[in-house]
Design a protein around this motif. Sequence first.
Motif, PDB file in Angstrom:
ATOM      1  N   ASP A  17       0.843  -1.185   0.000  1.00 38.55           N
ATOM      2  CA  ASP A  17       0.000   0.000   0.000  1.00 38.55           C
ATOM      3  C   ASP A  17       0.887   1.246   0.000  1.00 38.55           C
ATOM      4  O   ASP A  17       1.593   1.509   0.974  1.00 38.55           O
ATOM      5  CB  ASP A  17      -0.912  -0.016   1.232  1.00 38.55           C
ATOM      6  CG  ASP A  17      -1.956   1.093   1.205  1.00 38.55           C
ATOM      7  OD1 ASP A  17      -1.560   2.272   1.242  1.00 38.55           O
ATOM      8  OD2 ASP A  17      -3.165   0.778   1.158  1.00 38.55           O
ATOM      9  N   ASP A  18       0.834   1.996  -1.095  1.00 40.33           N
ATOM     10  CA  ASP A  18       1.688   3.174  -1.241  1.00 40.33           C
ATOM     11  C   ASP A  18       1.474   4.197  -0.138  1.00 40.33           C
ATOM     12  O   ASP A  18       2.436   4.742   0.429  1.00 40.33           O
ATOM     13  CB  ASP A  18       1.432   3.850  -2.597  1.00 40.33           C
ATOM     14  CG  ASP A  18       2.046   3.079  -3.749  1.00 40.33           C
ATOM     15  OD1 ASP A  18       2.506   1.935  -3.531  1.00 40.33           O
ATOM     16  OD2 ASP A  18       2.057   3.609  -4.869  1.00 40.33           O
ATOM     17  N   LYS A  19       0.223   4.493   0.172  1.00 36.41           N
ATOM     18  CA  LYS A  19      -0.074   5.549   1.140  1.00 36.41           C
ATOM     19  C   LYS A  19       0.402   5.190   2.537  1.00 36.41           C
ATOM     20  O   LYS A  19       0.972   6.034   3.250  1.00 36.41           O
ATOM     21  CB  LYS A  19      -1.579   5.848   1.135  1.00 36.41           C
ATOM     22  CG  LYS A  19      -2.064   6.519  -0.136  1.00 36.41           C
ATOM     23  CD  LYS A  19      -3.541   6.881  -0.044  1.00 36.41           C
ATOM     24  CE  LYS A  19      -4.005   7.604  -1.301  1.00 36.41           C
ATOM     25  NZ  LYS A  19      -5.455   7.960  -1.237  1.00 36.41           N
ATOM     26  N   LEU A  20       0.155   3.959   2.956  1.00 35.93           N
ATOM     27  CA  LEU A  20       0.614   3.536   4.279  1.00 35.93           C
ATOM     28  C   LEU A  20       2.134   3.585   4.359  1.00 35.93           C
ATOM     29  O   LEU A  20       2.708   4.036   5.357  1.00 35.93           O
ATOM     30  CB  LEU A  20       0.110   2.128   4.600  1.00 35.93           C
ATOM     31  CG  LEU A  20      -1.343   1.991   5.051  1.00 35.93           C
ATOM     32  CD1 LEU A  20      -1.728   0.514   5.162  1.00 35.93           C
ATOM     33  CD2 LEU A  20      -1.540   2.694   6.389  1.00 35.93           C
ATOM     34  N   PHE A  21       2.789   3.112   3.301  1.00 35.96           N
ATOM     35  CA  PHE A  21       4.251   3.126   3.307  1.00 35.96           C
ATOM     36  C   PHE A  21       4.778   4.555   3.322  1.00 35.96           C
ATOM     37  O   PHE A  21       5.725   4.867   4.055  1.00 35.96           O
ATOM     38  CB  PHE A  21       4.802   2.387   2.091  1.00 35.96           C
ATOM     39  CG  PHE A  21       6.302   2.437   2.003  1.00 35.96           C
ATOM     40  CD1 PHE A  21       7.085   1.569   2.743  1.00 35.96           C
ATOM     41  CD2 PHE A  21       6.937   3.383   1.200  1.00 35.96           C
ATOM     42  CE1 PHE A  21       8.478   1.630   2.683  1.00 35.96           C
ATOM     43  CE2 PHE A  21       8.321   3.452   1.130  1.00 35.96           C
ATOM     44  CZ  PHE A  21       9.089   2.573   1.874  1.00 35.96           C
ATOM     45  N   GLU A  22       4.202   5.403   2.532  1.00 35.55           N
ATOM     46  CA  GLU A  22       4.668   6.787   2.467  1.00 35.55           C
ATOM     47  C   GLU A  22       4.541   7.476   3.822  1.00 35.55           C
ATOM     48  O   GLU A  22       5.460   8.168   4.274  1.00 35.55           O
ATOM     49  CB  GLU A  22       3.877   7.566   1.417  1.00 35.55           C
ATOM     50  CG  GLU A  22       4.337   9.008   1.252  1.00 35.55           C
ATOM     51  CD  GLU A  22       3.609   9.719   0.130  1.00 35.55           C
ATOM     52  OE1 GLU A  22       4.133  10.735  -0.360  1.00 35.55           O
ATOM     53  OE2 GLU A  22       2.515   9.258  -0.265  1.00 35.55           O
ATOM     54  N   GLU A  23       3.412   7.260   4.490  1.00 37.25           N
ATOM     55  CA  GLU A  23       3.190   7.912   5.784  1.00 37.25           C
ATOM     56  C   GLU A  23       4.201   7.429   6.817  1.00 37.25           C
ATOM     57  O   GLU A  23       4.829   8.232   7.519  1.00 37.25           O
ATOM     58  CB  GLU A  23       1.764   7.633   6.260  1.00 37.25           C
ATOM     59  CG  GLU A  23       1.369   8.363   7.539  1.00 37.25           C
ATOM     60  CD  GLU A  23       1.777   7.622   8.810  1.00 37.25           C
ATOM     61  OE1 GLU A  23       2.263   8.277   9.758  1.00 37.25           O
ATOM     62  OE2 GLU A  23       1.636   6.376   8.841  1.00 37.25           O
ATOM     63  N   GLN A  54      13.350   1.926  -6.241  1.00 39.97           N
ATOM     64  CA  GLN A  54      13.285   3.358  -6.527  1.00 39.97           C
ATOM     65  C   GLN A  54      11.933   3.947  -6.135  1.00 39.97           C
ATOM     66  O   GLN A  54      11.849   5.088  -5.670  1.00 39.97           O
ATOM     67  CB  GLN A  54      13.550   3.614  -8.022  1.00 39.97           C
ATOM     68  CG  GLN A  54      13.603   5.071  -8.393  1.00 39.97           C
ATOM     69  CD  GLN A  54      14.645   5.840  -7.581  1.00 39.97           C
ATOM     70  OE1 GLN A  54      15.760   5.358  -7.363  1.00 39.97           O
ATOM     71  NE2 GLN A  54      14.292   7.030  -7.131  1.00 39.97           N
ATOM     72  N   HIS A  55      10.878   3.160  -6.299  1.00 38.79           N
ATOM     73  CA  HIS A  55       9.544   3.604  -5.881  1.00 38.79           C
ATOM     74  C   HIS A  55       9.510   3.840  -4.369  1.00 38.79           C
ATOM     75  O   HIS A  55       8.979   4.856  -3.898  1.00 38.79           O
ATOM     76  CB  HIS A  55       8.513   2.551  -6.288  1.00 38.79           C
ATOM     77  CG  HIS A  55       7.093   2.926  -5.987  1.00 38.79           C
ATOM     78  ND1 HIS A  55       6.522   4.109  -6.397  1.00 38.79           N
ATOM     79  CD2 HIS A  55       6.119   2.264  -5.289  1.00 38.79           C
ATOM     80  CE1 HIS A  55       5.266   4.180  -5.993  1.00 38.79           C
ATOM     81  NE2 HIS A  55       5.000   3.062  -5.310  1.00 38.79           N
ATOM     82  N   MET A  56      10.102   2.938  -3.608  1.00 37.41           N
ATOM     83  CA  MET A  56      10.180   3.107  -2.159  1.00 37.41           C
ATOM     84  C   MET A  56      11.038   4.324  -1.808  1.00 37.41           C
ATOM     85  O   MET A  56      10.722   5.076  -0.885  1.00 37.41           O
ATOM     86  CB  MET A  56      10.769   1.845  -1.509  1.00 37.41           C
ATOM     87  CG  MET A  56       9.927   0.595  -1.693  1.00 37.41           C
ATOM     88  SD  MET A  56      10.749  -0.891  -1.058  1.00 37.41           S
ATOM     89  CE  MET A  56      10.512  -0.693   0.700  1.00 37.41           C
ATOM     90  N   ARG A  57      12.106   4.535  -2.563  1.00 40.26           N
ATOM     91  CA  ARG A  57      12.978   5.684  -2.323  1.00 40.26           C
ATOM     92  C   ARG A  57      12.211   6.987  -2.557  1.00 40.26           C
ATOM     93  O   ARG A  57      12.337   7.953  -1.787  1.00 40.26           O
ATOM     94  CB  ARG A  57      14.199   5.590  -3.239  1.00 40.26           C
ATOM     95  CG  ARG A  57      15.240   6.661  -3.020  1.00 40.26           C
ATOM     96  CD  ARG A  57      16.385   6.468  -3.992  1.00 40.26           C
ATOM     97  NE  ARG A  57      17.425   5.583  -3.482  1.00 40.26           N
ATOM     98  CZ  ARG A  57      18.154   4.762  -4.225  1.00 40.26           C
ATOM     99  NH1 ARG A  57      17.916   4.674  -5.516  1.00 40.26           N
ATOM    100  NH2 ARG A  57      19.101   4.029  -3.671  1.00 40.26           N
ATOM    101  N   ASP A  58      11.405   7.010  -3.607  1.00 39.41           N
ATOM    102  CA  ASP A  58      10.620   8.210  -3.901  1.00 39.41           C
ATOM    103  C   ASP A  58       9.568   8.467  -2.821  1.00 39.41           C
ATOM    104  O   ASP A  58       9.397   9.603  -2.366  1.00 39.41           O
ATOM    105  CB  ASP A  58       9.935   8.075  -5.265  1.00 39.41           C
ATOM    106  CG  ASP A  58      10.922   8.078  -6.427  1.00 39.41           C
ATOM    107  OD1 ASP A  58      12.050   8.588  -6.239  1.00 39.41           O
ATOM    108  OD2 ASP A  58      10.581   7.544  -7.501  1.00 39.41           O
ATOM    109  N   LEU A  59       8.873   7.405  -2.417  1.00 40.11           N
ATOM    110  CA  LEU A  59       7.815   7.557  -1.413  1.00 40.11           C
ATOM    111  C   LEU A  59       8.389   7.989  -0.062  1.00 40.11           C
ATOM    112  O   LEU A  59       7.728   8.703   0.701  1.00 40.11           O
ATOM    113  CB  LEU A  59       7.053   6.239  -1.249  1.00 40.11           C
ATOM    114  CG  LEU A  59       6.169   5.800  -2.425  1.00 40.11           C
ATOM    115  CD1 LEU A  59       5.588   4.405  -2.171  1.00 40.11           C
ATOM    116  CD2 LEU A  59       5.038   6.796  -2.668  1.00 40.11           C
ATOM    117  N   SER A  60       9.607   7.586   0.231  1.00 37.73           N
ATOM    118  CA  SER A  60      10.228   7.920   1.519  1.00 37.73           C
ATOM    119  C   SER A  60      10.996   9.236   1.462  1.00 37.73           C
ATOM    120  O   SER A  60      11.677   9.593   2.426  1.00 37.73           O
ATOM    121  CB  SER A  60      11.167   6.798   1.960  1.00 37.73           C
ATOM    122  OG  SER A  60      12.263   6.683   1.069  1.00 37.73           O
TER     123      SER A  60
END
Length: 517
Positions: free
Chosen positions: A221-227, A294-300
């Motif tokens: 889940d992108d939103k949960l990970f980003e938060e 890279q997606h995780m890097r961007d979200l974080s």
Amino acid sequence: MPVRNLIIGTIALVNFIIISFGLIFTSNWFWLLIIPFPMLLIAVYHTIQTKHAILKNYPLVGYFRFFFESIRPEMRQYFWESDTDGRPFSRRQRSIVYQRAKNERETVAFGMQSDPNAIGNEWVAHSVFPCHINNHDLRTTVGNSQCKQPYSLSVFNISAMSYGALSKTAITALNKGAGLQNFAHNTGEGGISEYHVNGGDLIWQVGTGYFGCRNEDGKFDDKLFEEKSNRPYVKMIELKLSQGAKPGHGGILPAAKNTPEIAAIRHVIPGTDVMSPPAHSAFTTPEEMMLFIQHMRDLSNGKPIGFKICIGDKQEFIDICHAMQITQIVPDFISIDGSEGGTGAAPLEFTDNLGMPLYDALTFVTKTLIAFGLKKHIKILVSSRIVTGFDLLKAIALGADACYSARGMMFALGCIQALKCNEDVCPVGVATQKPNLYKGLDVENKYVRVAQFHRNTLRATVEIMEACGFKTLNDVSADKFFRKVDNRTTMSFEEIYFGSEGKLINSHTDFAPKVFN
């Protein structure tokens, strides 16, 4: 005559004698049968039960076998085991952790107990010109050119242990200890709990179950990970591919440990066995894995991103390195877990027969990254039976930049190696969710011990470096460490693990990944 008939006949005769004499000499004779009569009933029952062959053939007497079998581990550990024999950690190894955690005297008397001529004995060459190191806070910076928020990581950190596998008091003490001594605490794949937020820096591990950042279908889940990844105490994110104790299997949380609180943290159903899938659903190829990183890097917002792996098929790791070059996406770190790594619960075959041992895996990864020109861009973290300064320096000599310790930190909390982590009955309250057990672990006392263990281990590491003339961690080299390989031959780590390739250097070629904005 079968033994069971002899046993039953003897017990029956005892009952007959008691009844006979009781009727003659006392009116309260039936009290004399309070033990022998139930014994007779139990003995007769075992002649017809089919579950236990021993009790069927040896009624009552067979219980002695079960009793002694149940206390065998404790008897072995307390009475017969020598200071150097215990597994997976000897009493000598456990004792040094206890002493350093308690800030007690850690010197030994009368010379070494191990055999210096035994095959497998290891040692490091000291220098006749020792040096002096002022800074005992050994650190390395994690984060390459694609990372916006590099992190200064201690070379000795708490390895991945989830809340759920460990108790709330254990997790709290570990995190407070990390905060007191300024080192990092890996959350394990169970997600971030309130007990992880007590002053220590976090390395958030995201496993195949995506606990803490998953939707109802168990997908990422992108939103949960980003938060959660942007919380200030989360300093690094580790994508778990596999672990040494059960590579290719996925984590296991027994139903007994899956409380409503833990289920809420992980976003799963409480009271059920929680099995992490063996593989990730967010990617299926090395190239897709790099894109996900890279997606995780961007979200974080550019925090250091790495992955954890137990090496199995070497070609798969080579393919991952190829994917880095193809996609121009380079992780900030790689965590290597050896097959000798620990866990709370794993199938026997996975623990004993799958995965590559740490030193072989570490040197393979080091040489492969060098060959691809990636070593200077990626920090290597390692775990598996690392509890002393000598353990740390051996790993660094073979290419590691920093180390994790799980069981060492558990010993600092008071773990006695009872080997009951998977039964939810940990006698010292470390690996259990039972309140009557985990409340026995006093956080205010134990977190100080965790910090002291870390501090004293780094002090010991520096003392070894000084004795060997290593002024910095970059001076620690494989040609200064030796192992007895047979009765007549001693070889250096460089000869054993790097052969004719020569000294371990930072990079043979220069791969320059592009910088992401």
